[in-house]
Design an enzyme around this catalytic site. Structure first.
Site, PDB file in Angstrom:
ATOM      1  N   GLY A  89       0.693  -1.497   0.156  1.00  0.00           N
ATOM      2  CA  GLY A  89       0.013  -0.280   0.140  1.00  0.00           C
ATOM      3  C   GLY A  89       1.261   1.131   0.324  1.00  0.00           C
ATOM      4  N   SER A  90       2.204   0.837  -0.440  1.00  0.00           N
ATOM      5  CA  SER A  90       2.703   2.480  -0.487  1.00  0.00           C
ATOM      6  C   SER A  90       2.244   3.509  -1.408  1.00  0.00           C
ATOM      7  CB  SER A  90       4.411   2.437  -1.119  1.00  0.00           C
ATOM      8  OG  SER A  90       4.109   2.082  -2.426  1.00  0.00           O
ATOM      9  N   ASN A  91       1.926   3.548  -2.492  1.00  0.00           N
ATOM     10  CA  ASN A  91       1.104   4.064  -2.842  1.00  0.00           C
ATOM     11  C   ASN A  91       0.090   4.333  -2.635  1.00  0.00           C
ATOM     12  OD1 ASN A  91       2.756   4.233  -6.240  1.00  0.00           O
ATOM     13  ND2 ASN A  91       2.499   1.646  -6.097  1.00  0.00           N
ATOM     14  N   ILE A  97     -10.950  -6.666 -11.251  1.00  0.00           N
ATOM     15  CA  ILE A  97     -12.734  -6.109 -11.112  1.00  0.00           C
ATOM     16  C   ILE A  97     -13.722  -6.913 -11.548  1.00  0.00           C
ATOM     17  CG2 ILE A  97     -13.069  -3.679 -11.749  1.00  0.00           C
ATOM     18  CD1 ILE A  97     -10.971  -4.305  -9.251  1.00  0.00           C
ATOM     19  N   ASN A 118      -5.977   2.360 -12.488  1.00  0.00           N
ATOM     20  CA  ASN A 118      -4.767   1.424 -12.335  1.00  0.00           C
ATOM     21  C   ASN A 118      -3.223   1.936 -12.441  1.00  0.00           C
ATOM     22  OD1 ASN A 118      -3.628  -1.222 -11.098  1.00  0.00           O
ATOM     23  ND2 ASN A 118      -2.723  -1.716 -13.123  1.00  0.00           N
ATOM     24  N   HIS A 171       0.141   0.842 -13.445  1.00  0.00           N
ATOM     25  CA  HIS A 171       1.285  -0.916 -13.560  1.00  0.00           C
ATOM     26  C   HIS A 171       3.209  -0.553 -13.923  1.00  0.00           C
ATOM     27  CE1 HIS A 171       1.712  -4.416 -15.492  1.00  0.00           C
ATOM     28  NE2 HIS A 171       2.945  -3.801 -16.181  1.00  0.00           N
ATOM     29  N   GLU A 224       6.302   6.267  -9.049  1.00  0.00           N
ATOM     30  CA  GLU A 224       5.295   5.207  -9.578  1.00  0.00           C
ATOM     31  C   GLU A 224       4.727   6.576  -8.224  1.00  0.00           C
ATOM     32  OE1 GLU A 224       3.776   1.659  -8.393  1.00  0.00           O
ATOM     33  OE2 GLU A 224       5.746   0.532  -9.313  1.00  0.00           O
TER      34      GLU A 224
HETATM   35  C1  GRF Z   1       3.274  -1.224  -7.460  1.00  0.00           C
HETATM   36  O1  GRF Z   1       4.653  -1.784  -8.303  1.00  0.00           O
HETATM   37  C2  GRF Z   1       2.312  -1.324  -8.477  1.00  0.00           C
HETATM   38  O2  GRF Z   1       2.789  -0.949  -9.911  1.00  0.00           O
HETATM   39  C3  GRF Z   1       1.671  -2.029  -8.976  1.00  0.00           C
HETATM   40  O3  GRF Z   1       2.058  -3.146  -7.698  1.00  0.00           O
HETATM   41  C4  GRF Z   1       3.071  -2.424  -6.688  1.00  0.00           C
HETATM   42  C5  GRF Z   1       2.035  -1.979  -5.464  1.00  0.00           C
HETATM   43  O4  GRF Z   1       2.724  -1.476  -4.228  1.00  0.00           O
HETATM   44  N1  GRF Z   1       0.332  -2.411  -9.570  1.00  0.00           N
HETATM   45  P1  GRF Z   1       2.307  -0.677  -3.707  1.00  0.00           P
HETATM   46  O5  GRF Z   1       1.526  -1.728  -2.604  1.00  0.00           O
HETATM   47  O6  GRF Z   1       1.128   0.422  -3.565  1.00  0.00           O
HETATM   48  O7  GRF Z   1       3.303  -0.059  -2.191  1.00  0.00           O
END
Ligand code: GRF
Length: 196
Positions: A11-13, A92, A106, A108, A178
């Site tokens: 969940g870092s994003n 989904i 999303n 990627h 990201e």
């Molecule tokens: C990220 O590399 C994203 O591109 C992919 O899964 C990973 C998730 O990382 N879809 P996080 O859970 O957001 O840290």
């Protein structure tokens, strides 16, 4: 703009977007986090942030169809306006797609359409990039439709690949981008600067 997250692991994003909502970079409010994985960092982060957190998967909902309906219902009842997938490892379902047309995005960790599709996630993506000899990788943010990694591309940024790169070094470089690109893109969507 009310934001709902679907996330399976770290969940870092998601955290980067939550932080940007808190510091005003994104004109948005995170209202719900749903994960198929009870032990995910994403659910832990949600609880820590005081955001409604739900564990929903086929096993605890009575099947795939029921889980899809429950997720659609939870997102709708929380008045979500944008669904952000952040490392969500499930496809989904039709109920969610139908309830949020062109409202699901999303991320990627590569330059789609290269190195995408079913089974291409996490380190597998970076391994495929290194294997291919590509001189650049990057990040793609795209709309979600019924096919893996096939929706319209909204934003991309490139990351150079150097001969010394390993899966770990490439993944770290890409992850930093990201966080920036996801925050920027959600900010532009919330501000109405990016139309979908
Ligand atoms: C990220 O590399 C994203 O591109 C992919 O899964 C990973 C998730 O990382 N879809 P996080 O859970 O957001 O840290």
């Amino acid at each position: 703009m009310k934001i709902g997250f679907l996330a399976s692991h770290r969940g870092s994003n998601m955290q980067a977007i939550i932080d940007a909502c808190k510091n005003g970079k994104i004109n948005g409010t995170p209202v719900i986090v749903i994960s198929n994985n009870q032990a995910s960092g994403a659910l832990e982060r949600a609880r820590r942030e005081g955001i409604a957190a739900f564990h929903v998967n086929a096993a605890n909902s009575g099947g795939e169809r029921e889980a899809d309906l429950r997720i659609a219902e939870l997102l709708s009842s929380h008045k979500v306006e944008l669904v952000v997938l952040a490392g969500y490892m499930r496809k989904i379902g039709p109920a969610v797609l139908h309830a949020f047309p062109d409202r699901i995005i999303n991320i990627h960790p590569a330059l789609l359409p290269r190195h995408g599709g079913q089974g291409m996630y996490g380190d597998k993506v970076h391994a495929a990039v290194l294997e291919s000899g590509d001189l650049e990788s990057g990040v793609t943010i795209h709309l979600v439709n019924g096919e893996y990694d096939k929706g319209r591309i909204l934003a991309q940024v490139k990351v150079p690949v150097v001969p010394e790169d390993t899966i770990e070094s490439l993944s770290a470089k890409v992850l930093e981008k990201e966080h920036q690109l996801y925050v920027d893109t959600v900010a532009r969507l919330a501000a109405g600067d990016l139309k979908i």
